[in-house]
Motif scaffolding. Structure first.
Motif, PDB file in Angstrom:
ATOM      1  N   ASN A   1       0.827  -1.214   0.000  1.00 48.97           N
ATOM      2  CA  ASN A   1       0.000   0.000   0.000  1.00 48.97           C
ATOM      3  C   ASN A   1       0.857   1.259   0.000  1.00 48.97           C
ATOM      4  O   ASN A   1       0.524   2.261  -0.643  1.00 48.97           O
ATOM      5  N   SER A   2       1.971   1.220   0.728  1.00 45.44           N
ATOM      6  CA  SER A   2       2.850   2.396   0.794  1.00 45.44           C
ATOM      7  C   SER A   2       3.437   2.723  -0.572  1.00 45.44           C
ATOM      8  O   SER A   2       3.439   3.879  -0.995  1.00 45.44           O
ATOM      9  N   ILE A   3       3.930   1.703  -1.284  1.00 44.17           N
ATOM     10  CA  ILE A   3       4.574   1.989  -2.571  1.00 44.17           C
ATOM     11  C   ILE A   3       3.538   2.372  -3.623  1.00 44.17           C
ATOM     12  O   ILE A   3       3.762   3.289  -4.422  1.00 44.17           O
ATOM     13  N   ILE A   4       2.385   1.709  -3.633  1.00 40.50           N
ATOM     14  CA  ILE A   4       1.342   2.051  -4.606  1.00 40.50           C
ATOM     15  C   ILE A   4       0.822   3.460  -4.332  1.00 40.50           C
ATOM     16  O   ILE A   4       0.653   4.269  -5.252  1.00 40.50           O
TER      17      ILE A   4
ATOM     18  N   ASN B   1       2.495  10.810  -6.553  1.00 39.97           N
ATOM     19  CA  ASN B   1       3.499  11.526  -7.329  1.00 39.97           C
ATOM     20  C   ASN B   1       3.237  11.444  -8.829  1.00 39.97           C
ATOM     21  O   ASN B   1       4.142  11.623  -9.643  1.00 39.97           O
ATOM     22  N   ASN B   2       1.984  11.162  -9.177  1.00 40.88           N
ATOM     23  CA  ASN B   2       1.538  11.174 -10.578  1.00 40.88           C
ATOM     24  C   ASN B   2       2.259  10.157 -11.456  1.00 40.88           C
ATOM     25  O   ASN B   2       2.382  10.359 -12.661  1.00 40.88           O
ATOM     26  N   ASP B   3       2.744   9.089 -10.847  1.00 39.70           N
ATOM     27  CA  ASP B   3       3.315   8.001 -11.630  1.00 39.70           C
ATOM     28  C   ASP B   3       2.291   6.865 -11.652  1.00 39.70           C
ATOM     29  O   ASP B   3       2.491   5.790 -11.094  1.00 39.70           O
TER      30      ASP B   3
ATOM     31  N   ASP C   1      -7.120  -3.977  -0.066  1.00 45.48           N
ATOM     32  CA  ASP C   1      -8.031  -3.423   0.933  1.00 45.48           C
ATOM     33  C   ASP C   1      -8.420  -2.006   0.535  1.00 45.48           C
ATOM     34  O   ASP C   1      -8.117  -1.550  -0.568  1.00 45.48           O
ATOM     35  N   GLN C   2      -9.073  -1.293   1.443  1.00 50.24           N
ATOM     36  CA  GLN C   2      -9.547   0.047   1.106  1.00 50.24           C
ATOM     37  C   GLN C   2      -8.415   0.990   0.734  1.00 50.24           C
ATOM     38  O   GLN C   2      -8.541   1.786  -0.215  1.00 50.24           O
ATOM     39  N   ALA C   3      -7.296   0.905   1.467  1.00 50.38           N
ATOM     40  CA  ALA C   3      -6.161   1.799   1.184  1.00 50.38           C
ATOM     41  C   ALA C   3      -5.588   1.521  -0.202  1.00 50.38           C
ATOM     42  O   ALA C   3      -5.262   2.457  -0.952  1.00 50.38           O
ATOM     43  N   THR C   4      -5.489   0.230  -0.564  1.00 46.98           N
ATOM     44  CA  THR C   4      -4.975  -0.122  -1.888  1.00 46.98           C
ATOM     45  C   THR C   4      -5.861   0.462  -2.976  1.00 46.98           C
ATOM     46  O   THR C   4      -5.387   1.106  -3.922  1.00 46.98           O
ATOM     47  N   LEU C   5      -7.159   0.221  -2.856  1.00 49.53           N
ATOM     48  CA  LEU C   5      -8.087   0.633  -3.904  1.00 49.53           C
ATOM     49  C   LEU C   5      -8.171   2.158  -4.019  1.00 49.53           C
ATOM     50  O   LEU C   5      -8.327   2.694  -5.121  1.00 49.53           O
ATOM     51  N   THR C   6      -8.049   2.855  -2.884  1.00 51.74           N
ATOM     52  CA  THR C   6      -8.053   4.325  -2.940  1.00 51.74           C
ATOM     53  C   THR C   6      -6.876   4.830  -3.765  1.00 51.74           C
ATOM     54  O   THR C   6      -7.029   5.740  -4.599  1.00 51.74           O
ATOM     55  N   SER C   7      -5.701   4.238  -3.565  1.00 50.00           N
ATOM     56  CA  SER C   7      -4.514   4.648  -4.323  1.00 50.00           C
ATOM     57  C   SER C   7      -4.640   4.272  -5.801  1.00 50.00           C
ATOM     58  O   SER C   7      -4.257   5.040  -6.684  1.00 50.00           O
ATOM     59  N   VAL C   8      -5.172   3.088  -6.076  1.00 53.91           N
ATOM     60  CA  VAL C   8      -5.335   2.653  -7.466  1.00 53.91           C
ATOM     61  C   VAL C   8      -6.325   3.566  -8.193  1.00 53.91           C
ATOM     62  O   VAL C   8      -6.116   3.936  -9.356  1.00 53.91           O
ATOM     63  N   LEU C   9      -7.384   3.953  -7.503  1.00 54.86           N
ATOM     64  CA  LEU C   9      -8.346   4.882  -8.108  1.00 54.86           C
ATOM     65  C   LEU C   9      -7.696   6.235  -8.387  1.00 54.86           C
ATOM     66  O   LEU C   9      -7.973   6.873  -9.409  1.00 54.86           O
ATOM     67  N   ARG C  10      -6.820   6.673  -7.475  1.00 48.26           N
ATOM     68  CA  ARG C  10      -6.103   7.926  -7.704  1.00 48.26           C
ATOM     69  C   ARG C  10      -5.227   7.825  -8.954  1.00 48.26           C
ATOM     70  O   ARG C  10      -5.131   8.770  -9.741  1.00 48.26           O
ATOM     71  N   ALA C  11      -4.588   6.663  -9.154  1.00 49.59           N
ATOM     72  CA  ALA C  11      -3.771   6.455 -10.348  1.00 49.59           C
ATOM     73  C   ALA C  11      -4.637   6.490 -11.606  1.00 49.59           C
ATOM     74  O   ALA C  11      -4.266   7.105 -12.615  1.00 49.59           O
TER      75      ALA C  11
ATOM     76  N   THR D   1      -7.414   8.049 -11.943  1.00 49.50           N
ATOM     77  CA  THR D   1      -7.871   9.432 -12.107  1.00 49.50           C
ATOM     78  C   THR D   1      -6.819  10.261 -12.824  1.00 49.50           C
ATOM     79  O   THR D   1      -7.125  11.002 -13.759  1.00 49.50           O
ATOM     80  N   GLY D   2      -5.562  10.133 -12.393  1.00 46.33           N
ATOM     81  CA  GLY D   2      -4.491  10.901 -13.019  1.00 46.33           C
ATOM     82  C   GLY D   2      -4.284  10.550 -14.474  1.00 46.33           C
ATOM     83  O   GLY D   2      -3.932  11.411 -15.291  1.00 46.33           O
ATOM     84  N   LEU D   3      -4.509   9.283 -14.823  1.00 47.89           N
ATOM     85  CA  LEU D   3      -4.304   8.839 -16.209  1.00 47.89           C
ATOM     86  C   LEU D   3      -5.580   8.886 -17.027  1.00 47.89           C
ATOM     87  O   LEU D   3      -5.549   8.615 -18.239  1.00 47.89           O
TER      88      LEU D   3
END
Length: 643
Positions: free
Chosen positions: A242-245, A251-253, A272-282, A284-286
């Protein structure tokens, strides 16, 4: 006095030696004895009340015990403190503190640590430090509690200072100490020093420490270091994934974040929720709508998770899929100010300003208080719909009605609103009355208004202000050059171009992206790299000739004006969004929406082209540029040609 950074230089030495203790006014180190033999009945009643969470009776029993010099064990007092915290009973918590030090009784370090933690959770840091200062003995828990408290309170220097003092007292940090102090680091030097200290203590392989290291390196935009820490781990758990994702997504990568997500799933971990929140952010950026929809399936497992639903809502809004966004919003059982603000801003950015303002009224009726971002979305809606009176009303009343002081972004929206409406003088007056200094974005907004309304002198002044604040802004150089050219000031044009050459400033080429079958296809102006470019150019030429038959005339003004757009000498015919639109027509089924993301603002000619293509081909075309979203349907754009 040396700075904290200088002190951290000597972490290695401090880890192997100690100097004078930190203690300021220590309490007596001997443990006091109860004056009288304990009363079993009174003591048992107190213990029962504490474990039953009966705070009033427990406090009464404690007062009786104090009068008789009777004391319970530390575990019982810790249960009473938990009860105080659960009820936010600050005064009762202070009475517990007073009781355990009464009659010369000296509690154990374990209990003092719990009292310090209690004050920290009550956000009474002065009381926490006062008790800490009096401790005769401090262990790693004592120090870590204070370091964590200061880190959470954003008192970074204080947290780092306590870490150094801890080392001087000879107390070795543990994994929780390092995880806490890393959160206080806002400079790469300190992080590297702490990283070295972890290695010396053999804690670098700890999951919590590694996760904290990845987080802080990501926060400092040092992704290579973050990935290096991640890759060095032989075994990884969900926290580290979760930390690396999350770090990559922040950082928009987004591409790398999604790759790590795939690796995580292949490794057998469930998101989990933290993983999916970060994946959704990715996503969104793309602007990866189809990938985002796949993630949505996983989100359904956590349907009542507010943070996840807000991330999903944001993804759909920023991918231009408002139907999906509205569906998510209407299904949400819980909505907070972020939910409402996201939907209001999404409607405004996609050109549905009246809907955004109606939703704002519904938000107020629901009892949710608007925040800084909410008002920004409302002002954006007014700005991009030309609602001058409404925009000024919301701007002038935001402090009075909602207690929100206007920030740069709010001023920027109103300056943009006035500028678009031709009220350039009023826009200038607003710039002058700003309580904060205008930034490059503010002056750039005024510059755009001056260009549209041919206020050459003011445009030149605004452009020069932009370049003072952002000397590398290629778009402003180009805009000034075009303004000079329109005014036949060719010497000034030459001077601008000379400055650009001397400073090595080149204009960013226009680029458009389209997602087809979960693959991203990129086009730049005059593209020759795409494997189907010959067919795309042939189809584009045919399409333009068909459009000319119904009255389309390429607007060559935009070759000169170049709104941060394509290269000046290239033909309008081969702008990147035109190539992407044609590829979408070729590749997507007739009922599919053509969704395009562009790095630069769409020019007027391509805007007209997209409207006509949408009508002639009976398609919906959505183009997202850095400013807003354009939904083209049946010959009309959602922006109402006001952008």
């Amino acid at each position: 006095m040396r700075t904290v950074s200088a002190k951290l230089k000597h972490i290695g030495t401090s880890l192997s030696s100690s100097s004078r203790p930190y203690s300021l006014t220590p309490l007596a180190s001997s443990h006091g004895k109860p004056r009288n033999p304990p009363s079993p009945t009174l003591l048992n009643e107190f213990v029962n009340f504490c474990y039953q969470r009966d705070l009033p009776k427990a406090m009464n029993a404690m007062a009786a015990m104090e009068r008789n010099g009777i004391y319970a064990d530390s575990i019982t007092y810790s249960e009473l403190i938990k009860c105080c915290l659960a009820r936010n009973a600050v005064e009762q918590g202070k009475l517990v503190h007073k009781h355990v030090f009464s009659n010369g009784y000296q509690p154990k370090t374990f209990l003092i640590n719990i009292l310090i933690s209690m004050y920290v959770k009550f956000k009474l840091l002065d009381e926490a430090q006062a008790l800490f200062d009096q401790m005769p003995e401090r262990n790693v828990v004592s120090w870590t509690t204070m370091i964590s408290a200061y880190a959470n309170a954003k008192l970074s220097d204080k947290a780092l200072e306590f870490f150094v003092l801890m080392l001087r007292e000879g107390v070795l940090p543990n994994m929780f100490t390092f995880s806490s102090v890393l959160r206080a680091c806002n400079g790469l030097f300190n992080v590297r020093q702490l990283h070295c200290g972890m290695i010396k203590l053999g804690l670098e392989s700890d999951v919590f420490v590694r996760s904290a290291l990845i987080d802080v390196y990501s926060k400092l935009d040092e992704l290579k270091d973050a990935i290096c820490v991640f890759n060095e781990m032989e075994t990884k758990d969900l926290v580290v994934w979760n930390s690396i994702i999350g770090g990559l997504a922040q950082n928009n990568d987004g591409d790398e974040a999604l790759d790590q997500f795939k690796r995580m799933k292949r490794a057998g971990f469930t998101a989990d929720q933290a993983t999916l929140t970060s994946v959704l952010r990715a996503c969104t950026g793309l602007a990866l709508l189809e990938v985002g929809r796949q993630v949505h399936v996983h989100v359904l497992k956590f349907d009542v998770d507010l943070i996840l639903n807000n991330a999903l809502l944001d993804m759909y809004c920023k991918s231009g899929s408002l139907e999906d966004a509205k569906s998510v919003f209407e299904r949400m059982v819980l909505k907070d100010v972020i939910s409402w603000s996201t939907m209001i801003a999404g409607l405004a950015q996609n050109g549905f300003s009246q809907e955004a303002l109606k939703l704002f009224d519904l938000m107020k009726a629901s009892g949710i208080k608007p925040n800084y971002i909410t008002i920004l979305g409302v002002l954006f809606a007014c700005s991009h719909a030309g609602l001058v009176d409404d925009g000024l009303y919301y701007f002038r009343s935001m402090k009075r009605l909602y207690g929100i002081d206007p920030g740069r972004e709010h001023y920027g929206c109103i300056i943009d609103l006035l500028g678009r409406a031709g009220k350039v003088d009023e826009a200038v007056s607003l710039v002058q009355e700003m309580e904060c200094e205008p930034d490059a974005v503010t002056w750039r907004t005024l510059l755009g208004a001056c260009r549209v309304h041919h206020n050459v002198d003011l445009a030149i002044y605004a452009g020069k202000q932009v370049l003072k604040l952002d000397p590398e802004d290629a778009g402003t150089y180009v805009l000034l050059s075009n303004i000079y050219a329109n005014s036949q000031r060719w010497e000034d044009v030459s001077e601008i171009r000379r400055q650009m050459r001397e400073k090595g400033i080149t204009k960013e080429p226009g680029c458009s992206w389209i997602e087809v079958n979960k693959q991203i296809h990129a086009f730049i102006v005059g593209d020759t790299a795409h494997p189907k470019i010959n067919e795309i150019n042939r189809r584009l030429n045919q399409l333009i000739h068909k459009l000319m038959g119904i009255g389309y005339v390429p607007d060559t003004n935009f070759v000169l004006q170049d709104l941060e757009g394509e290269q000046r000498d290239d033909s309008l015919w081969y702008h990147s969004e035109k190539l992407a639109i044609v590829f979408g027509l070729m590749s997507l089924s007739s009922g599919s929406v053509i969704r395009i993301r562009k790095n630069l603002r769409i020019c007027g000619d391509c805007h007209t082209f997209a409207k006509l293509v949408a009508k002639m081909e009976c398609r919906v075309i959505v183009i997202r540029d850095p400013i807003r979203y354009h939904h083209f349907h049946n010959g009309v754009c959602s922006c109402g040609d006001y952008w």
